[in-house]
Design an enzyme around this catalytic site. Sequence first.
Site, PDB file in Angstrom:
ATOM      1  CG  LEU A 147      -2.012  -1.005   1.318  1.00 36.96           C
ATOM      2  CD1 LEU A 147      -2.715  -0.925   2.671  1.00 36.96           C
ATOM      3  CD2 LEU A 147      -3.021  -0.796   0.204  1.00 36.96           C
ATOM      4  CG  PHE A 152      11.730   5.939   8.878  1.00 42.56           C
ATOM      5  CD1 PHE A 152      13.079   5.855   9.130  1.00 42.56           C
ATOM      6  CD2 PHE A 152      11.188   7.158   8.534  1.00 42.56           C
ATOM      7  CE1 PHE A 152      13.883   6.974   9.061  1.00 42.56           C
ATOM      8  CE2 PHE A 152      11.974   8.286   8.457  1.00 42.56           C
ATOM      9  CZ  PHE A 152      13.335   8.204   8.721  1.00 42.56           C
ATOM     10  CE  LYS A 175       3.631   2.488   8.782  1.00 41.13           C
ATOM     11  NZ  LYS A 175       3.714   3.795   9.441  1.00 41.13           N
ATOM     12  CG  ASP A 287       3.927  13.310   9.011  1.00 40.69           C
ATOM     13  OD1 ASP A 287       3.986  14.336   8.284  1.00 40.69           O
ATOM     14  OD2 ASP A 287       4.279  12.176   8.615  1.00 40.69           O
TER      15      ASP A 287
HETATM   16  N1  LIG Z   1      -5.605   1.349   8.647  1.00 35.28           N
HETATM   17  C1  LIG Z   1      -5.432   1.549   7.335  1.00 35.28           C
HETATM   18  N2  LIG Z   1      -6.422   1.238   6.481  1.00 35.28           N
HETATM   19  C2  LIG Z   1      -6.277   1.400   5.149  1.00 35.28           C
HETATM   20  N3  LIG Z   1      -5.161   1.869   4.572  1.00 35.28           N
HETATM   21  C3  LIG Z   1      -4.134   2.198   5.362  1.00 35.28           C
HETATM   22  C4  LIG Z   1      -4.211   2.064   6.790  1.00 35.28           C
HETATM   23  N4  LIG Z   1      -3.035   2.447   7.302  1.00 35.28           N
HETATM   24  C5  LIG Z   1      -2.274   2.822   6.272  1.00 35.28           C
HETATM   25  N5  LIG Z   1      -2.919   2.687   5.102  1.00 35.28           N
HETATM   26  C6  LIG Z   1      -2.409   2.956   3.743  1.00 35.28           C
HETATM   27  O1  LIG Z   1      -1.015   2.769   3.739  1.00 35.28           O
HETATM   28  C7  LIG Z   1      -0.354   3.956   3.329  1.00 35.28           C
HETATM   29  C8  LIG Z   1       0.937   4.125   4.096  1.00 35.28           C
HETATM   30  O2  LIG Z   1       0.656   4.204   5.490  1.00 35.28           O
HETATM   31  P1  LIG Z   1       1.549   5.075   6.492  1.00 35.28           P
HETATM   32  O3  LIG Z   1       1.455   6.499   6.122  1.00 35.28           O
HETATM   33  O4  LIG Z   1       1.171   4.703   7.867  1.00 35.28           O
HETATM   34  O5  LIG Z   1       2.995   4.483   6.166  1.00 35.28           O
HETATM   35  P2  LIG Z   1       4.394   5.188   6.093  1.00 35.28           P
HETATM   36  O6  LIG Z   1       5.405   4.119   5.890  1.00 35.28           O
HETATM   37  O7  LIG Z   1       4.568   6.053   7.257  1.00 35.28           O
HETATM   38  O8  LIG Z   1       4.247   6.037   4.794  1.00 35.28           O
HETATM   39  P3  LIG Z   1       4.811   7.477   4.546  1.00 35.28           P
HETATM   40  O9  LIG Z   1       6.235   7.458   4.961  1.00 35.28           O
HETATM   41  O10 LIG Z   1       4.600   7.639   3.067  1.00 35.28           O
HETATM   42  O11 LIG Z   1       3.956   8.409   5.358  1.00 35.28           O
HETATM   43  C9  LIG Z   1      -1.339   5.069   3.569  1.00 35.28           C
HETATM   44  O12 LIG Z   1      -1.146   6.123   2.689  1.00 35.28           O
HETATM   45  C10 LIG Z   1      -2.683   4.392   3.351  1.00 35.28           C
HETATM   46  O13 LIG Z   1      -2.995   4.407   1.989  1.00 35.28           O
END
Ligand SMILES: Nc1ncnc2c1ncn2[C@@H]1O[C@H](COP(=O)(O)OP(=O)(O)OP(=O)(O)O)[C@@H](O)[C@H]1O
Length: 571
Positions: A147, A152, A175, A287
């Site tokens: 997704l 990180f 994640k 953020d």
């Molecule tokens: N609970 C959830 N339900 C549906 N989709 C989700 C959920 N959590 C995260 N996502 C999807 O996963 C993507 C990435 O999640 P998140 O922002 O937590 O990760 P990240 O590794 O911190 O990404 P970034 O560094 O780009 O912010 C989100 O943009 C969203 O599309």
Amino acid sequence: MAASIAAGGVGIGGVPKLHPPFLGKKLRIKTNTQSIVRSSNPQRFRVCASGGGELINGVWDLFLGVGVGLPCTVMECGDIIYRSTLPKSSGLTLTAPGAVLALGALSYLWATPGVAPGFFDMFVLAFVERIFRPTFRKDDFVLGKKLGEGAFGVVYKASHAKKPASKKEGDLVLKKATEYGAVEIWMNERVRRACANSCADFLYGFLESSGKKGAEYWLIWRFEGEATLSDLMQSKEFPYNVETMLLGEVQDLPKGLERENSIIQTVMRQLLFALDGLHSTGIVHRDIKPQNVIFSEGSRTFKIIDLGAAADLRVGINYIPKEFLLDPRYAAPEQYIMSTQTPSAPSAPVATALSPVLWQLNLPDRFDIYSAGLIFLQMAFPALRSDSGLIQFNRQLKRCDYDLVAWRKSIEPRASADLRRGFELLDLDGGIGWELLTSMVRYKARQRISAKGALAHPYFDREGILALSFMQKLRMQLFRATQQDYEEAAKWIIRHMAKSGTKQDGGFTEAQLQEFREMGQPKKKASPQRNALASALRLQRKIVKTLNESMDELNRRRKSLWWSRWIPREE
Ligand SMILES: Nc1ncnc2c1ncn2[C@@H]1O[C@H](COP(=O)(O)OP(=O)(O)OP(=O)(O)O)[C@@H](O)[C@H]1O
């Protein structure tokens, strides 16, 4: 009586209380009604004499001098002769100053971010939750499509490996995170206990160390939905596409500014409710951006995701951010939510004890409010929804010293039709949307409105496209009744009245209108009030500096991630 008061103040029931210097002697004091003799208390006197006496006296005077405590403790009944003449004791006696002191202590313990609820959360709720919640292991999941991938961690859609995903369980999001995963697990667990509706539904998090890449934190949420606010805002259909999702069906109504305004108002209200939930429990997200606001298809509301950069001010976790965790497009100008003079987090007990003071001095929640203000702006102005549009806006705003009114003045005369439409939308209902926006996007954190204050703002007087739930209505009423941020609303009403005039009463006088004009202008130099304000600010800075320095000193000895022990490891 005079001698006794000079010596130690008054104990309960008007009975004089003595200080240690008088305790070595046998004293006979005549009060209005009784004849009382206080004699030495050798044990106590010995303690005082052998060091630490002053400290004990201080504590004695603070708590018992005002009369909180059992009568025998306050009065030393053992020393009282003619007992039969004394009134009968009725257990604990509470005097007025004692009650004030107790109330003060209670309000301190419950003030944001909440020292007392924090203890309850950590030592009772967290403990109970750990016993009853299901636990998971790596093999319990099957990974699906990716997704997202940040610096990180990688995020996957996932499902349960063993049992077929029941309707209730549904899809999951998993994640795999590196070092910041620990912070994210902590924050998600806190949020789940304190304000579950604010953020995506978190299931479990653990440390998995069998992989080739070394230790990784695995975090599992329920899959909330396909679209983030960013995805929805990129569509030409925005904000009507949001309306369809919020209401669950397409509305066959004429399009127009009024309708768009009420959809945007509904999104802002949901976002502010979610932020208020986080802030009330001492968490600052840091953020906030449309990419981190997900539309939950189950509850038909917007929820916040990605707590990897969040700070828990109740216990001082992630106190000072790594700058690279912040998204410069949405970050408030101050960058740091707390004073930069503290290079590292204070130790947990210190942070906890001082958290209400530090919260009030720094108002760290206003960092998120600035970012939420930028989202509001993007929703109103389609031209600012692209990265380049937002970056250009940020540059222009910086040139105007972060003064939105000055930005508007500079841009409006040569504005495109698109921009003019945005101003028109914010100017609806006498400019109340613009008023709220300008109270969110301000250079100084202290001058920004809080999430509670924003929810109590007249902009939210109308219900928008969704009716409020009973609890939300109740909360709104409470915010309105308790908010100190009335100033903004009052100014708006006064200005609005001034604009429309009061013909019947002959309108405002020139002096009154001048006063209203001056509200928006910088104050003149060197008035006594200004000097007093400057001294107060200097004093405040000094207090913050001293507090921070002492915390840093205390902290130098303990720098481990003490709270990591709360995070389970895979068996
Ligand atoms: N609970 C959830 N339900 C549906 N989709 C989700 C959920 N959590 C995260 N996502 C999807 O996963 C993507 C990435 O999640 P998140 O922002 O937590 O990760 P990240 O590794 O911190 O990404 P970034 O560094 O780009 O912010 C989100 O943009 C969203 O599309």
